[in-house]
Design a protein around this motif. Structure first.
Motif, short mmCIF file in Angstrom:
data_model
loop_
_atom_site.label_atom_id
_atom_site.label_comp_id
_atom_site.label_asym_id
_atom_site.label_seq_id
_atom_site.Cartn_x
_atom_site.Cartn_y
_atom_site.Cartn_z
N ILE A 54 -11.03 -0.30 13.82
CA ILE A 54 -9.97 0.48 13.18
C ILE A 54 -9.17 1.24 14.24
N GLN A 93 -15.56 1.26 13.13
CA GLN A 93 -14.63 2.29 13.59
C GLN A 93 -13.92 1.88 14.87
N ASP A 100 -7.26 0.01 -4.26
CA ASP A 100 -7.37 1.39 -3.77
C ASP A 100 -6.84 2.31 -4.87
N ARG A 139 -8.41 0.10 6.69
CA ARG A 139 -9.18 1.28 6.27
C ARG A 139 -10.66 0.96 6.22
N SER A 140 -10.98 -0.34 6.20
CA SER A 140 -12.37 -0.78 6.20
C SER A 140 -12.48 -2.13 6.87
N SER A 149 -0.27 3.90 11.36
CA SER A 149 -1.56 4.19 10.76
C SER A 149 -1.74 3.50 9.41
N LYS A 157 -5.08 1.06 15.44
CA LYS A 157 -4.23 2.25 15.41
C LYS A 157 -3.52 2.51 16.73
N SER A 201 -5.30 -1.25 -0.27
CA SER A 201 -5.50 -0.81 1.10
C SER A 201 -5.87 -2.03 1.95
N LYS A 228 -7.95 -4.27 4.41
CA LYS A 228 -9.33 -4.54 4.84
C LYS A 228 -9.31 -5.67 5.85
N SER A 237 0.85 -1.20 0.00
CA SER A 237 0.00 0.00 0.00
C SER A 237 0.88 1.24 0.00
#
Length: 523
Positions: free
Chosen positions: A476, A473, A451, A490-491, A485, A480, A457, A459, A421
């Protein structure tokens, strides 16, 4: 624990125990138990029966059924003739079975009663198969296999059979296309049995639980351990909780299973946990073990030894192991995440996948193995064999990993699962280890998806524990807290359960497919 000579052939130790402990228990399966003499006699009759069907050196037979001692008998009998048993995954669909049986070139096919309707439906597509012999689960009634054995004349191994003859053909899981037949010789399998023995050795009075599917190298290699040591085996037809519990009540106290079984036991209540506490050794492999699950298991069963193994079908099973004392080493708790060190006879290199040059210690690269356990090649595919067996018999595993300063191997990812990525390499197990610590999650998988900005990205696809609720969220943000990061998902897709193959490996290709279909690739 024995003065038996070093074995050269798959059936050497069975014959030895038949001659030196003829009346001792050898294997139990359901309601039936055979002594060493009885079991060896069945193998010798099977060899004679195969000879009468025209099977000889260089030929192949195939076996399609759930776990059954007959599969082991046919492997030993065929091997003693210099021929091979191709063990087919019974969970495959009809067209997949058609492919594997035809690819193997099998002339005789042994089929479990439950699978006979499938074979009947594709019989016209199996032109090379001359004889089909039905095997019933309990061996009673109209059992073609038992009748065939009874009518056969025992036969010893012919003198021309060589230890380099192929005795097993094991098919890969086929998660990235049509499976390839891995040709394993007597020398491969015997070397593996002896070399992987540390930590797995049995004591007098022990019994071995054989529950891994025999179509998997973990099942067909593990069953040889009890035979090698002259220890009784208890074989289950399925690796479900009831069958495993039954085997333990029969005295089985050492086993090899996939990590998913541990998770099921720990969620099955106090009685199940107490029953599995009778195990002296729980060896696990064939799929990653989430760190929270391993810690919970070690806490639940403080008297049980745990051993992790890493290997591949192409090297007859185990290449490295993390021994029981290394699981509970307070000086190096970080090594609990490793696959341990090489077993005797196995050499390891970690190289740049593009240049095949060795990388410095501690850096990531492709894992290469060199060992006498290395397969004779892929059946009928010399070009595919040449792609993975290079420069002095080094085998390209396709796995990404690193070696620490103590020689402990950390297997980080499959090359095909590496996520790139924005030019950054992201190893999915690193993210999965963090995500697996979340208390609401039961199963986790990290994949790369298209992406437009970054190329790929990250997942996460997760399955919550029963009754637990968690948001995308929240997960995620959880990642983090512990990861850079760019490594955090990202999903997140939240699902009921993750797809797995019969040996417990999560099918990431299936998870990736919906996101890569338009691009014509699944990465």
């Amino acid at each position: 624990m024995t003065d038996a000579p070093a074995p050269r052939f798959l059936d050497d130790r069975l014959a030895w125990w038949a001659g030196h402990r003829p009346d001792d228990e050898a294997i139990t399966y359901g309601e039936r138990t055979w002594t060493w003499s009885e079991w060896d006699g069945r193998v010798r009759r099977a060899a004679g029966g195969l000879r009468d069907l025209g099977i000889g050196r260089g030929d192949v037979v195939a076996f399609l059924d759930k776990n059954h001692p007959a599969c082991v008998e046919i492997s030993l009998a065929a091997g003693s003739l210099g021929s091979a048993n191709a063990i087919i995954n019974w969970r495959l669909a009809g067209d997949e079975i058609d492919y594997a049986v035809n690819d193997s070139g099998a002339r005789v096919l042994f089929v479990g009663s439950e699978l006979m309707p499938t074979i009947s439906a594709i019989r016209d597509s199996l032109p090379r198969v001359e004889t089909i012999i039905e095997v019933t689960p309990d061996g009673v009634g109209a059992d073609d296999y038992e009748a065939w054995l009874a009518a056969s004349t025992p036969m010893d191994r012919p003198g021309e059979v060589d230890e380099h003859d192929v005795c097993l053909v094991m098919y890969s899981s086929g998660t990235t296309g049509r499976p390839k037949g891995v040709m394993l010789t007597h020398r491969n399998m015997v070397t593996h049995t002896v070399a992987a023995h540390d930590g797995w050795g049995f004591d007098p009075g022990d019994k071995s639980m054989v529950s891994m599917p025999l179509f998997h190298v973990g099942g067909s290699s593990y069953v040889l351990f009890g035979i090698h040591d002259g220890i009784p085996s208890v074989m289950t037809r399925d690796p479900d909780g009831a069958s495993l519990g039954w085997a333990i009540t029969q005295g089985a106290n050492r086993t090899f299973l996939v990590p998913a079984v541990l998770a099921q036991v720990l969620q099955s209540g106090e009685d199940a946990v107490a029953l599995f506490g009778r195990l002296k050794l729980y060896t696990y492999g064939a799929a990653p073990m989430p760190a929270p699950l391993l810690r919970a298991a070690m806490e639940a069963w403080p008297q049980t030894d745990f051993m992790q193994v890493y290997g591949l079908t192409e090297v007859a099973g185990v290449a490295t192991h993390l021994l029981p004392e290394e699981h509970r080493d307070p000086e190096h708790p970080e090594r609990l995440l490793s696959a341990g060190r090489a077993i005797p006879g196995v050499e390891i290199r970690v190289v740049d996948p593009a240049t095949l040059e060795d990388v410095p210690a501690g850096e990531h690269g492709e894992i290469l193995l060199r060992t006498p356990q290395l397969m004779a090649g892929f059946l009928g595919r010399p070009e595919a064999t040449a792609e993975v067996v290079i420069d002095g018999d080094w085998f390209r595993t396709g796995d990404i990993g690193r070696l620490d300063d103590g020689g402990f191997l950390f297997v980080e990812d499959r090359i095909k699962d590496l996520i790139i990525s924005g030019g950054e390499n992201i190893y999915s197990p690193e993210v999965e280890r963090v995500l697996a610590e979340h208390p609401a999650l039961l199963e986790v998988a990290i994949i790369g998806v298209p992406d437009e900005k970054w190329g790929e990205s990250v997942k996460a696809v997760v399955a919550p524990r029963p009754g637990a609720e968690v948001s995308e969220q929240e997960l995620i943000d959880w990642c983090k807290q512990s990861l850079a990061s760019f490594k955090a998902p990202r999903s997140v897709d939240i699902v009921d359960a993750l797809p797995r193959n019969p040996t417990g490996k999560i099918l990431k290709r299936e998870l990736r497919r919906p996101y890569w279909e338009d691009g014509g690739t699944t990465v």
